[in-house]
Design a protein around this motif. Sequence first.
Motif, PDB file in Angstrom:
ATOM      1  N   ALA A 152     -25.530 -26.681   4.172  1.00 32.10           N
ATOM      2  CA  ALA A 152     -25.345 -25.265   4.520  1.00 32.10           C
ATOM      3  C   ALA A 152     -25.787 -24.367   3.363  1.00 32.10           C
ATOM      4  O   ALA A 152     -26.419 -23.322   3.578  1.00 32.10           O
ATOM      5  CB  ALA A 152     -23.896 -24.995   4.889  1.00 32.10           C
ATOM      6  N   ILE A 153     -25.480 -24.757   2.152  1.00 30.59           N
ATOM      7  CA  ILE A 153     -25.883 -23.969   0.977  1.00 30.59           C
ATOM      8  C   ILE A 153     -27.406 -23.953   0.848  1.00 30.59           C
ATOM      9  O   ILE A 153     -28.002 -22.901   0.584  1.00 30.59           O
ATOM     10  CB  ILE A 153     -25.210 -24.514  -0.303  1.00 30.59           C
ATOM     11  CG1 ILE A 153     -23.722 -24.204  -0.260  1.00 30.59           C
ATOM     12  CG2 ILE A 153     -25.845 -23.925  -1.550  1.00 30.59           C
ATOM     13  CD1 ILE A 153     -22.913 -24.873  -1.356  1.00 30.59           C
ATOM     14  N   VAL A 154     -28.045 -25.096   1.048  1.00 30.19           N
ATOM     15  CA  VAL A 154     -29.505 -25.168   0.962  1.00 30.19           C
ATOM     16  C   VAL A 154     -30.143 -24.281   2.027  1.00 30.19           C
ATOM     17  O   VAL A 154     -31.075 -23.513   1.737  1.00 30.19           O
ATOM     18  CB  VAL A 154     -29.989 -26.634   1.089  1.00 30.19           C
ATOM     19  CG1 VAL A 154     -31.487 -26.699   1.293  1.00 30.19           C
ATOM     20  CG2 VAL A 154     -29.568 -27.435  -0.123  1.00 30.19           C
ATOM     21  N   ILE A 155     -29.644 -24.334   3.243  1.00 31.03           N
ATOM     22  CA  ILE A 155     -30.175 -23.479   4.322  1.00 31.03           C
ATOM     23  C   ILE A 155     -29.970 -22.004   3.965  1.00 31.03           C
ATOM     24  O   ILE A 155     -30.865 -21.177   4.151  1.00 31.03           O
ATOM     25  CB  ILE A 155     -29.496 -23.812   5.670  1.00 31.03           C
ATOM     26  CG1 ILE A 155     -29.838 -25.239   6.101  1.00 31.03           C
ATOM     27  CG2 ILE A 155     -29.883 -22.811   6.754  1.00 31.03           C
ATOM     28  CD1 ILE A 155     -31.308 -25.486   6.351  1.00 31.03           C
ATOM     29  N   GLY A 156     -28.802 -21.674   3.422  1.00 31.15           N
ATOM     30  CA  GLY A 156     -28.532 -20.294   3.012  1.00 31.15           C
ATOM     31  C   GLY A 156     -29.489 -19.814   1.937  1.00 31.15           C
ATOM     32  O   GLY A 156     -29.978 -18.684   1.985  1.00 31.15           O
TER      33      GLY A 156
END
Length: 70
Positions: A16-20
């Motif tokens: 989720a952090i990478v996508i963000g």
Amino acid sequence: MMNFGSGGIFLMFVFAIVIGLIIYFIITNARSNRYTGGFSETSLDIIKERFAKGEISEKEFEKMKKALKS
């Protein structure tokens, strides 16, 4: 609920952090291109635009143009 196993929830948060971060960089890049118009303006282009908008007089325009050429 889904069974993510050991560390599965941690990997989900990392994903989720990478996508963000990817979305953040896409938006940031789009904004910077919008302000430059997708191309780089020369100083002469800027003073021509200011003259066309009436922000500077013809005398000021000629003075700035002369200063840019020297």
